[in-house]
Design an enzyme around this catalytic site. Sequence first.
Site, PDB file in Angstrom:
ATOM      1  N   HIS A 191      -5.952 -28.520 -42.389  1.00 26.01           N
ATOM      2  CA  HIS A 191      -6.633 -29.853 -42.546  1.00 26.01           C
ATOM      3  C   HIS A 191      -7.065 -30.014 -43.927  1.00 26.01           C
ATOM      4  CE1 HIS A 191     -10.688 -28.667 -42.501  1.00 26.01           C
ATOM      5  NE2 HIS A 191     -10.558 -27.928 -41.427  1.00 26.01           N
TER       6      HIS A 191
ATOM      7  N   ASP B 185     -10.025 -15.331 -24.451  1.00 25.50           N
ATOM      8  CA  ASP B 185     -10.778 -13.641 -25.093  1.00 25.50           C
ATOM      9  C   ASP B 185     -12.051 -13.871 -24.744  1.00 25.50           C
ATOM     10  OD1 ASP B 185     -11.675 -11.578 -26.769  1.00 25.50           O
ATOM     11  OD2 ASP B 185      -9.480 -11.564 -26.871  1.00 25.50           O
TER      12      ASP B 185
ATOM     13  N   SER C 205     -11.002 -22.655 -38.952  1.00 23.98           N
ATOM     14  CA  SER C 205      -9.851 -23.817 -39.167  1.00 23.98           C
ATOM     15  C   SER C 205      -8.890 -22.829 -40.057  1.00 23.98           C
ATOM     16  CB  SER C 205     -10.255 -25.028 -40.161  1.00 23.98           C
ATOM     17  OG  SER C 205     -11.176 -24.697 -41.187  1.00 23.98           O
TER      18      SER C 205
END
Length: 359
Positions: A155, A270, A285
Amino acid sequence: MTIKKIMAAALSAVLCIVLSAAAFAESLVPGGGAVGIRMTTDGVVVAGVSEVQTPNGKRSPAAEAGLKKGDVITRLGGADIGTAQDFKTALAQLDGSETTVTIERGGKAKQLNITPAQDSDGAWKLGLWLRDGVSGVGTLTFYDPETGVYGALGHSISDEATGEALPLGDGGIYKAQIVGIVPGEVGAPGQLDGKTDCTKFLGDIRINCGCGIFGKADFDGPTLETGEFETGKATIRCTLSGEETREYGIEIKKVYSSAEGTTVMLTVTDPELLAQTGGIVQGMSGSPIIQSGKLVGAVTHVFVNDPTSGYGISIRDMLKTAVVGYYPATGQLKDILSGGGIVSMVKPAALVFTTGLLA
């Protein structure tokens, strides 16, 4: 157009030519390592509007002129503005008479008239808080050994007020390590605390757009074929301590495909990752998503009301975005998110704006 902007455009054009081959790369080096990010903006960003104390009372020239938080100032009077120092120099030339200020707002240029106010010390002020840079830690998504091109974040580096991509002036990525974790909780996304070594330059930033940051660097490592998302089990690669990169299990719950691109809803499964971070946290990110032995995308968003879940972008869209200069999946993702749920973009951890100037 300023010389700086012309040079930036030329660099972006050169990178797009290189990326034209990378856009359809059959194999890439998957990332997962933490990188320090430092970027200056092309122009100064309005961080806030303030008042000036004059002998006749308080007034705000900026508010009177119609300036807003998130505006990017590119010109003051007859001077081009690229940095906070440019603005300070131009401000010192004002004499109290009405002048013009050129801004970019929502991708469009606009010129406003503004009349400075003289403060109690005799200096001319506009009543603005400004910034011209940002730094933080994010995650490398991929590196193309054939072209030297990397992609990270998934992003843009965006203005916190408007959500718009900040205009790129200069930037680079640096060696970094993770020194701590603030786990995510319902209503409060966590973050990775990173430490950047600004003496260890890894690569430049030439594009800042809706699907990530891109530039040239020099990494090594084994490659993976690129592929497409499908529902089912997958893994993400990220760094939770020091410089150690590991894979953690997730599940792709939904795949959203349209002409704009492909995004996915994912859930962390997980146990170790859930125990350490609570799910997806800021700083993750760009973490590459690997499925069936192929590099298929990157983590981009986290649900604020459910930190175990979030969204990802396809690796093909990251590559195509850098080439064609538009943001596939961005509009589509907004449509998806508007349907319900509170979602926060996963920004670089410990995001800090590097310049704060009161003018």
